[in-house]
Write a protein that holds these residues in place. Structure first.
Motif, PDB file in Angstrom:
ATOM      1  N   ALA A 229      46.231  33.093  36.735  1.00  0.00           N
ATOM      2  CA  ALA A 229      45.495  34.094  37.515  1.00  0.00           C
ATOM      3  C   ALA A 229      44.701  35.014  36.584  1.00  0.00           C
ATOM      4  N   SER A 230      45.306  35.420  35.471  1.00  0.00           N
ATOM      5  CA  SER A 230      44.630  36.292  34.496  1.00  0.00           C
ATOM      6  C   SER A 230      43.383  35.636  33.919  1.00  0.00           C
ATOM      7  N   ALA A 231      43.455  34.332  33.784  1.00  0.00           N
ATOM      8  CA  ALA A 231      42.360  33.597  33.139  1.00  0.00           C
ATOM      9  C   ALA A 231      41.245  33.248  34.109  1.00  0.00           C
ATOM     10  N   LEU A 232      41.370  33.629  35.395  1.00  0.00           N
ATOM     11  CA  LEU A 232      40.312  33.306  36.366  1.00  0.00           C
ATOM     12  C   LEU A 232      38.994  33.929  35.928  1.00  0.00           C
ATOM     13  N   ASP A 233      37.943  33.154  36.055  1.00  0.00           N
ATOM     14  CA  ASP A 233      36.603  33.660  35.736  1.00  0.00           C
ATOM     15  C   ASP A 233      36.178  34.591  36.870  1.00  0.00           C
ATOM     16  N   PRO A 234      35.979  35.888  36.571  1.00  0.00           N
ATOM     17  CA  PRO A 234      35.602  36.841  37.632  1.00  0.00           C
ATOM     18  C   PRO A 234      34.363  36.351  38.405  1.00  0.00           C
ATOM     19  N   GLY A 235      33.492  35.612  37.727  1.00  0.00           N
ATOM     20  CA  GLY A 235      32.304  35.064  38.371  1.00  0.00           C
ATOM     21  C   GLY A 235      32.597  34.002  39.419  1.00  0.00           C
ATOM     22  N   HIS A 240      36.089  38.282  49.139  1.00  0.00           N
ATOM     23  CA  HIS A 240      37.424  38.088  49.729  1.00  0.00           C
ATOM     24  C   HIS A 240      38.497  37.950  48.646  1.00  0.00           C
ATOM     25  N   ASP A 241      38.222  37.097  47.661  1.00  0.00           N
ATOM     26  CA  ASP A 241      39.151  36.885  46.543  1.00  0.00           C
ATOM     27  C   ASP A 241      39.478  38.221  45.875  1.00  0.00           C
ATOM     28  N   ARG A 242      38.427  38.982  45.567  1.00  0.00           N
ATOM     29  CA  ARG A 242      38.623  40.253  44.842  1.00  0.00           C
ATOM     30  C   ARG A 242      39.439  41.237  45.665  1.00  0.00           C
ATOM     31  N   ARG A 243      39.187  41.276  47.007  1.00  0.00           N
ATOM     32  CA  ARG A 243      39.956  42.176  47.860  1.00  0.00           C
ATOM     33  C   ARG A 243      41.434  41.754  47.902  1.00  0.00           C
ATOM     34  N   LEU A 244      41.686  40.461  48.001  1.00  0.00           N
ATOM     35  CA  LEU A 244      43.074  39.977  48.031  1.00  0.00           C
ATOM     36  C   LEU A 244      43.791  40.312  46.725  1.00  0.00           C
ATOM     37  N   LEU A 245      43.141  40.056  45.593  1.00  0.00           N
ATOM     38  CA  LEU A 245      43.775  40.337  44.293  1.00  0.00           C
ATOM     39  C   LEU A 245      44.051  41.842  44.158  1.00  0.00           C
ATOM     40  N   GLU A 246      43.149  42.659  44.677  1.00  0.00           N
ATOM     41  CA  GLU A 246      43.340  44.116  44.700  1.00  0.00           C
ATOM     42  C   GLU A 246      44.612  44.460  45.486  1.00  0.00           C
ATOM     43  N   LEU A 248      47.115  42.659  45.968  1.00  0.00           N
ATOM     44  CA  LEU A 248      48.289  42.205  45.198  1.00  0.00           C
ATOM     45  C   LEU A 248      48.429  43.015  43.909  1.00  0.00           C
ATOM     46  N   SER A 249      47.610  44.045  43.735  1.00  0.00           N
ATOM     47  CA  SER A 249      47.484  44.853  42.513  1.00  0.00           C
ATOM     48  C   SER A 249      47.420  43.983  41.264  1.00  0.00           C
ATOM     49  N   PHE A 250      46.576  42.955  41.371  1.00  0.00           N
ATOM     50  CA  PHE A 250      46.403  42.054  40.233  1.00  0.00           C
ATOM     51  C   PHE A 250      45.020  42.219  39.622  1.00  0.00           C
ATOM     52  N   ARG A 251      44.996  42.493  38.316  1.00  0.00           N
ATOM     53  CA  ARG A 251      43.739  42.637  37.569  1.00  0.00           C
ATOM     54  C   ARG A 251      43.407  41.313  36.902  1.00  0.00           C
ATOM     55  N   VAL A 252      42.207  40.817  37.122  1.00  0.00           N
ATOM     56  CA  VAL A 252      41.748  39.588  36.475  1.00  0.00           C
ATOM     57  C   VAL A 252      41.215  39.926  35.084  1.00  0.00           C
ATOM     58  N   GLY A 253      41.434  39.041  34.157  1.00  0.00           N
ATOM     59  CA  GLY A 253      40.927  39.237  32.806  1.00  0.00           C
ATOM     60  C   GLY A 253      42.053  39.127  31.793  1.00  0.00           C
ATOM     61  N   PRO A 254      41.743  38.845  30.524  1.00  0.00           N
ATOM     62  CA  PRO A 254      42.760  38.582  29.513  1.00  0.00           C
ATOM     63  C   PRO A 254      43.638  39.778  29.182  1.00  0.00           C
ATOM     64  N   GLU A 255      43.212  41.013  29.577  1.00  0.00           N
ATOM     65  CA  GLU A 255      43.980  42.218  29.234  1.00  0.00           C
ATOM     66  C   GLU A 255      45.130  42.507  30.195  1.00  0.00           C
TER      67      GLU A 255
END
Ligand code: JCQ
Length: 259
Positions: A229-235, A240-246, A248-255
């Motif tokens: 999930a962390s490695a998902l390309d934000p692009g 919808h995806d971004r709202r769902l991850l929000e 789930l309080s999940f931040r996308v990106g390697p950090e």
């Protein structure tokens, strides 16, 4: 495809006579040959191991026995040599696909603390040699790892799986779903022991079904495979995806860190 396996426990490979792989062998799609390593040991006890140089626990498999075995099985040919070991490169769907395109594979099953490393050095001069790990745990020997790899490779061979779509649709198949695991699946009856099938799947609304499946795939990926999930390309994520991850309080990106 020809597949040779060298092991001190050929009985481990009985499952290769059943199901998908068994049928592929009957049809001639797969030619599997299992060899007893001890046939190339010449002493009365058919010894295949010895104590490790430098000391330490356990035993190491002797190079002479492996050398004679591999020479005789390969003859003038040049199969790809695969050695399962916890210290190998990861076995992935991508490697399974690459190996499924080879005409001939030879699997060498180590036991004890492993095979004298000069065996791999020797054959690297003549063959493509890969030490491969199926996961970060230690088995008693390479046999079960070979069963795993043969099943993953075998089902990719042309005509082995009845339904070509079930290959393309796999969680880890190259393509759209490569970065997400699959969501849950359901069949009849629509109500079982009080548990309903999610009504959207019975709605016949293909767009809503696709969106629901993607939501479930995202939820499961976050829950079970946060590193994917962390490695998902934000692009690659829609609104919808971004709202769902929000949610789930999940931040996308390697950090990303658990917090
Ligand atoms: C494979 N993940 C774990 C164990 C030594 C060749 O030398 C050895 C082989 C094994 C068997 O393989 C594994 C394994 N992938 O344990 C020790």
């Amino acid at each position: 495809m020809r597949l040779d396996i060298i092991s001190i426990f050929p009985e481990y490979f009985a499952p290769l006579g059943v199901s998908l792989i068994g049928k592929a062998r009957e049809r001639g799609t797969l030619d599997v040959r299992v060899h007893q390593l001890r046939e190339w040991a010449h002493d009365v006890h058919r010894t295949v191991d010895d104590t490790p140089y430098g000391g330490g626990p356990g035993m190491v498999m002797k190079p002479e026995v492996w050398g004679e075995a591999i020479d005789e099985v390969t003859g003038d040919g040049a199969p790809r040599l695969i050695v399962p070991t916890p210290s190998g490169r990861p076995f992935t769907q991508e490697l399974a696909q690459e190996l499924a395109e080879e005409p001939w594979l030879l699997f060498a099953c180590g036991r004890y603390e492993g095979i004298d490393s000069r065996v791999m050095t020797e054959y690297r001069a003549r063959l493509r040699v890969d030490e491969v790990s199926i996961g970060d745990y230690v088995l008693a020997g390479g046999e079960v790892a070979v069963l795993v790899m043969v099943e993953a490779i075998g089902r990719l061979l042309p005509g082995v799986l009845g339904n070509a779509c079930s290959v393309a649709d796999d969680s880890f198949a190259p393509g759209a779903m490569r970065n997400l695991v699959e969501g849950p699946v359901f069949t009849k009856p629509p109500l079982w022991r009080g548990h309903e099938v999610p009504p959207v799947l019975l709605s016949g609304h293909h767009g809503k079904v696709a969106r629901w499946r993607r939501d479930e795939a995202l939820r499961r990926t976050v829950a079970n495979r946060p590193e994917l999930a962390s490695a998902l390309d934000p692009g690659s994520l829609d609104k919808h995806d971004r709202r769902l991850l929000e949610e789930l309080s999940f931040r996308v990106g390697p950090e990303h860190m658990a917090d």
